[in-house]
Design an enzyme around this catalytic site. Structure first.
Site, mmCIF file in Angstrom:
data_model
loop_
_atom_site.group_PDB
_atom_site.id
_atom_site.type_symbol
_atom_site.label_atom_id
_atom_site.label_comp_id
_atom_site.label_asym_id
_atom_site.label_seq_id
_atom_site.Cartn_x
_atom_site.Cartn_y
_atom_site.Cartn_z
ATOM 1 N N HIS A 150 -2.694 8.109 6.451
ATOM 2 C CA HIS A 150 -2.985 6.488 5.549
ATOM 3 C C HIS A 150 -4.416 6.353 5.956
ATOM 4 O O HIS A 150 -5.160 5.995 4.807
ATOM 5 C CB HIS A 150 -2.100 5.414 6.160
ATOM 6 C CG HIS A 150 -2.192 4.251 5.637
ATOM 7 N ND1 HIS A 150 -1.728 4.270 4.226
ATOM 8 C CD2 HIS A 150 -2.498 2.994 5.776
ATOM 9 C CE1 HIS A 150 -1.685 2.972 3.765
ATOM 10 N NE2 HIS A 150 -2.345 2.282 4.678
ATOM 11 N N SER A 156 20.579 33.564 -60.553
ATOM 12 C CA SER A 156 21.712 34.457 -60.942
ATOM 13 C C SER A 156 22.699 34.902 -59.482
ATOM 14 O O SER A 156 23.372 34.034 -59.200
ATOM 15 C CB SER A 156 21.136 35.798 -61.407
ATOM 16 O OG SER A 156 22.050 36.682 -62.112
ATOM 17 N N CYS A 159 0.730 -1.212 -0.123
ATOM 18 C CA CYS A 159 -0.191 -0.050 -0.073
ATOM 19 C C CYS A 159 0.908 1.339 -0.057
ATOM 20 O O CYS A 159 0.375 2.128 -0.298
ATOM 21 C CB CYS A 159 -0.940 0.002 1.288
ATOM 22 S SG CYS A 159 -1.733 -1.621 1.718
ATOM 23 N N HIS A 214 -9.533 2.673 -0.818
ATOM 24 C CA HIS A 214 -8.406 2.427 -1.096
ATOM 25 C C HIS A 214 -7.836 2.060 -2.153
ATOM 26 O O HIS A 214 -7.879 0.745 -2.802
ATOM 27 C CB HIS A 214 -8.053 1.338 0.193
ATOM 28 C CG HIS A 214 -6.628 1.202 0.582
ATOM 29 N ND1 HIS A 214 -5.459 1.697 0.119
ATOM 30 C CD2 HIS A 214 -6.240 0.518 1.592
ATOM 31 C CE1 HIS A 214 -4.308 1.215 0.715
ATOM 32 N NE2 HIS A 214 -4.730 0.451 1.614
#
Length: 1011
Positions: free
Chosen positions: A310, A623, A174, A349
């Site tokens: 978390h 030319s 994770c 998650h």
């Protein structure tokens, strides 16, 4: 002191030198496919999870385009795309978007770009790809592993995007993507790379992906994630992907890129054995990683005002995380509260992508100065005890306190104990650059768009037009067009246009042009197109030539001044202000003045083109333009060329007066009409465009004859008849002068106007050639034919050369050549700067890579690339009933690549009259995943590699019982050629002996089975 930055000041949020900046980001999560909509959902407290369905099922969160991919954009074959893990594909597209958000084109970026990414498990490989017999047979296990194994995730991404820094796959469950960010920062600070992309992806394989709740497990019983809430019982698995683009802050000045946030420090550790089981978290390990990150950043815990946790919503996980947070961040001075946040209640998650998504949320928070909420949901209990009176869990968004630095932390903890914590702060607001003198000039703008396909280009035009009238209404036009030109990948389908200098007019014109483009499409760019340049001779209108470009380009103006000074030193006319002479200035008819002026304009124009990345590989001068070409190619030094053209102009001016007229006739007709008159054929400009010259009386008589013959004539603005018998003395004296100079062979091929062929090295260094070139006819028609035979892809006409380029266009059309001819400066009276920008637009569209306009002061966030909505998928096989009889698995060679092969009929019912050609064609179709192939299609042009080739040869040999070799495919790489070679080998096959051998093998196998 921080090893990420020197002198970080927590009171101001400012840091210097070695800090690492987040300069770009992108994500794809449930409910949002871009950072802007994601941030809006977060701040509004939107929950994008489905919760439990009416049928009682539990569903994982899913993202857009999980089964889609833009194979054309990334150069993948349809069959290859279908057999590639969707995690690899999603991460590729998200990385592309993040680089565009940063304004970084890997093809033009200075320095190396590193890749640090991870993804979820290889379920697609196991359950879809390897179980599809046709896919395995057609592509082979080696190719399949490259597109599915996590070992090749980072390297595959580096290949598809053209990134040359370290390419490292990170896998820590994770915490994968936040650990990838940590590794990317370390790589930047040790100068392994100069830019880094970091992140991860997890993709579930079904629109209705379900999951099972298990008592005591980590998944939620009701399809909702309730972090830090009483009664929370688990998390919800979700698909998701995110990428951040990182740079050293010290490298940002001058790039136009801007920092969205600065990363101050990060740390990674593992819980080790200090936990109850291999999968249980440890508060001590988490606390240690928080402390280490703070130490690396040189911060006190009180400096941090927000932590994106978390926050999985599992009872044990939340308790352990809060305990670690309280230990490190809990003791704080009064008034320095810490807001906690968790994105998983919003989106679920996202496993390997969870950490980087949390980081992106925190970056957006410090950038906007908003503390984001953790959403409330139906069924929530009260918040749990957070572990410190200083902690709070905001349920609605609120402004960041004015008295607190916008500094945040982000945590991600992997199953298995690998913990990561990153600290970041708001980047200083960019200061507006001081207005320079050049920025006040009325310089035209140049808008450019490109895409992989015509449809994508049209969609891109539509999106940009809508953006210009909405969110982009106030964006400076120069920053918009500069971003399009310098900060976007130049793809094969292209469109570009020059726009007026006035911003309001430019915006209006751009919207109108984009609206037209949505229906018309652009042009397919050539690969490495070859460029030729054409330079005019005397007779073109030169009033104001160079003025418009010199007004907006200092270096072009400096070249004109430098070359004019050379002319003056060589005893020539004063050309310092020639670009300001009016059209009736007699100097513009004086050969002694005009010829040096043509040389000055031609050399300055060639230098200007090369400064903009346009280097001609072939030169054709009319030319005196041939002398300019020879000077640019190194035949003459600049000083010698100037001296020569000054002498040439004076010699021609000293010749007997005369004039010239153009007649709509060929050389033979012109010679017949001039018979008996002191009139010469001087220039052959085209099959029916001849210039004749001589004394006034003789030429007037010639013009009368032409009128009687019904032929129109046009007098030229000259006072001498160049390339006629009147120039014989001048030619001799000029040859003698050139003999005093040092001549060299040309470094660039030149088409000779004297012979109409390529100028040889011997001719280039022969003074007699340059004398004859002055007095003999200019065979421009033949020279143009030679130019076309050299097969350039584009021709650039320099400074008022439209008469010469018109003949090139005519000849190309007559020869049915799709040649692009562009004039860098059109006729007198037009805006030279606008003409030049129009030429750049045309040449870029054709595939050239000019440097174009100045870089923008700041990269603009433009609409994202419109990826193709094409499904690429290998379907999982349907489970078969146990009682069903097994059919003989004869492959269906005509099935679409990437689909499961249908169960075939028994072998005895198969038709045996399938031709070798049909079988080979079907095998090619399967290999590429392309339904229709033409006989002339080339294996390698279609995208075939040596790996594809080796496997195809093996498959063909097995299927058709021939012995074709790899070399046979290399030598017969078209479909028709390969079929012919296979049929040739099949005709040589001894089928009687082959059948006898097969019968023996079957007999032996039967005996073995009985034994």
């Amino acid at each position: 002191m921080s090893e990420y930055s020197q002198d970080h000041d927590p009171s101001t949020g400012a840091e210097e030198t070695d800090a690492v900046a987040v300069v770009g980001l992108s994500l794809r999560v449930p409910g949002s496919a871009d950072p802007r909509s994601f941030w809006r959902s977060v701040t509004d407290g939107v929950v994008s999870l489905r919760a439990d369905a009416p049928d009682g099922g539990l569903h994982a969160g899913q993202i857009e385009r999980f089964d889609r991919f833009d194979a054309d954009l990334f150069g993948m074959l349809p069959a290859q795309a279908a057999a590639t893990d969707p995690q690899h594909r999603v991460l590729t597209e998200v990385a592309w978007q993040a680089l565009e958000d940063a304004g970084i084109d890997p093809e033009r970026a200075t320095g190396r770009i590193g890749v640090f990414v991870g993804c979820g498990s290889e379920t697609y490989y196991r359950e879809h790809v390897l179980k599809d017999e046709k896919t395995v047979r057609v592509l082979g296990t080696e190719q399949l592993a490259l597109g599915n194994s996590r070992d090749f995730l980072a390297t595959g991404l580096a290949y598809r995007l053209g990134l040359t820094g370290p390419a490292i796959t990170v896998q820590t469950a994770c915490s994968t993507s936040l650990v990838a960010v940590h590794q990317a920062i370390r790589s930047l600070l040790t100068y392994e790379c100069d830019i880094a992309i970091a992140g991860g992806a997890t993709v579930h394989l079904d629109e209705e992906q379900g999951y099972v709740f298990t008592e005591g497990g980590i998944t939620s019983p009701d399809g909702r994630c309730r972090a830090f809430t009483e009664g929370s019982a688990g998390t919800v698995p979700s698909s998701g992907a995110g990428i951040v683009v990182l740079r050293r802050v010290s490298d940002l000045p001058g790039t136009g890129e801007h920092a969205r946030a600065h990363l101050l420090g990060s740390a990674v550790n593992n819980d080790g054995a200090a936990r109850m089981s291999p999968t249980a978290p440890s508060p001590q390990g988490q606390a240690d990683v928080l402390r280490e990150a703070l130490a690396v950043a040189g911060l006190d815990p009180a400096d941090v005002g927000y932590v994106e946790t978390h926050g999985t919503g599992t009872t044990l996980g939340d308790q352990v995380e809060l305990a670690a947070l309280a230990e490190v961040y809990g003791r704080r001075p009064a008034g320095s509260g810490l807001a906690l946040g968790a994105v998983k209640p919003n989106i679920g998650h996202c496993d390997s992508a969870a950490g980087v998504i949390g980081l992106i949320k925190a970056v957006l928070a410090v950038e906007a100065g908003v503390v984001p909420p953790t959403p409330s949901q139906p069924g929530d209990g009260p918040d749990v005890e957070l572990g410190s009176p200083s902690f709070e869990l905001p349920r609605v968004s609120r402004p960041w306190p004015d008295d607190r630095p916008r500094t945040a932390g982000v945590s991600s903890f992997g199953l298995g104990g690998t913990n990561c914590h990153v600290l970041l702060t708001a980047a200083p607001r960019p200061t507006e650059p001081a207005e320079s003198a050049s920025s006040t000039r009325r310089v035209p703008h140049l808008a450019a768009l490109s895409a992989a396909t015509p449809e994508a280009l049209r969609r891109k035009a539509r999106d940009l037009a809508a953006w210009l009238e909405g969110d982009g209404a106030d964006v400076p036009v120069a920053d918009l067009t500069g971003t399009l030109w310098h900060h976007r990948r130049a793809l094969s389908e292209r469109w570009a246009t020059a726009l007026p200098a006035d911003p309001a007019q430019a915006r209006e014109r751009l919207v109108a042009a984009l609206t037209v483009l949505t229906g018309n499409g652009g042009r397919r760019a050539l690969t490495a197109p070859r460029l030729a340049a054409v330079l005019p001779g005397q007779g073109v209108p030169l009033a104001g030539a160079g003025a418009g470009l010199a007004a907006v380009d200092d270096r072009f103006a400096a070249d004109l001044a430098e070359l004019a000074a050379e002319v003056r030193r060589a005893g020539g006319p004063d050309l310092a202000d020639a670009r300001n002479w009016p059209a009736d200035d007699p100097r513009l008819l004086d050969t002694a003045v005009v010829q040096p002026l043509l040389l000055v304009l031609g050399l300055a124009g060639l230098r200007h083109a090369e400064r903009h990345g346009l280097t001609p590989g072939l030169l054709l001068g009319h030319s005196v333009g041939e002398l300019t070409a020879a000077t640019h190619a190194g035949v003459f030094s600049v000083a010698d060329a100037v001296a020569a053209v000054v002498r040439r102009g004076k010699l021609m001016a000293s010749a007997e007066p005369g004039t010239m007229t153009a007649v709509r006739a060929g050389e033979e007709t012109a010679l017949r009409l001039a018979a008996g008159l002191e009139v010469d054929v001087c220039v052959l400009n085209g099959p029916d465009n001849t210039v004749c010259g001589g004394p006034e009386a003789a030429l007037a008589a010639f013009e009368e004859r032409c009128a009687e013959a019904g032929l129109r004539t046009t007098r030229l603005p000259v006072t001498r008849a160049g390339h006629s018998r009147a120039m014989a003395r001048a030619a001799g004296e000029f040859e003698a002068f050139v003999a005093t100079l040092t001549l060299s062979a040309p470094s660039v091929p030149i088409v000779s106007g004297l012979t109409g062929k390529l100028l040889t090295d011997e001719q280039a260094v022969d003074p007699a050639y340059w004398g004859s070139q002055l007095s003999n006819p200019v065979r421009f028609t033949d020279a143009v034919t030679t130019l076309l035979e050299a097969a350039p892809d584009t021709v650039l006409g320099l400074h008022r050369s439209h008469a010469a380029t018109a003949e090139v266009r005519r000849a190309a059309s007559a020869a049915r050549r799709g040649l692009l001819v562009v004039d860098a400066a059109d006729r007198a009276g037009t805006d030279e700067a606008a003409d030049w920008y129009g030429a750049l637009a045309a040449l870029w569209t054709a595939g050239h890579t000019p440097t174009g306009p100045a870089r923008p002061t700041r990269v603009v966030a433009l609409p994202a690339y419109p990826f193709a909505d094409q499904r690429h998928w290998v379907a999982a096989p349907e489970p078969q009933p146990l009682e069903a009889p097994a059919a003989v698995p004869v492959p269906d060679l005509t099935a679409t690549a990437g689909e499961a092969a249908p169960v075939a009929a028994p072998a005895e019912e198969q038709s045996a009259d399938v031709s070798t050609a049909d079988a080979v064609r079907a095998l090619w179709q399967d290999t590429f995943g392309i339904a229709e192939l033409r006989p002339e299609d080339n294996f390698f042009d279609l995208g075939g590699t040596s790996l594809h080739a080796a496997h195809l040869v093996s498959v063909v040999n097995d299927a058709l019982l021939v012995e074709i070799r790899l070399q046979d495919l290399y030598e017969n790489s078209s479909l028709a050629g390969f079929i012919a070679r296979t049929e040739e080998l099949a005709a040589e096959r001894d089928d009687v002996a082959l059948l006898r051998l097969l019968e023996e093998i079957e007999s032996e196998e039967g005996q073995n089975s009985h034994e």
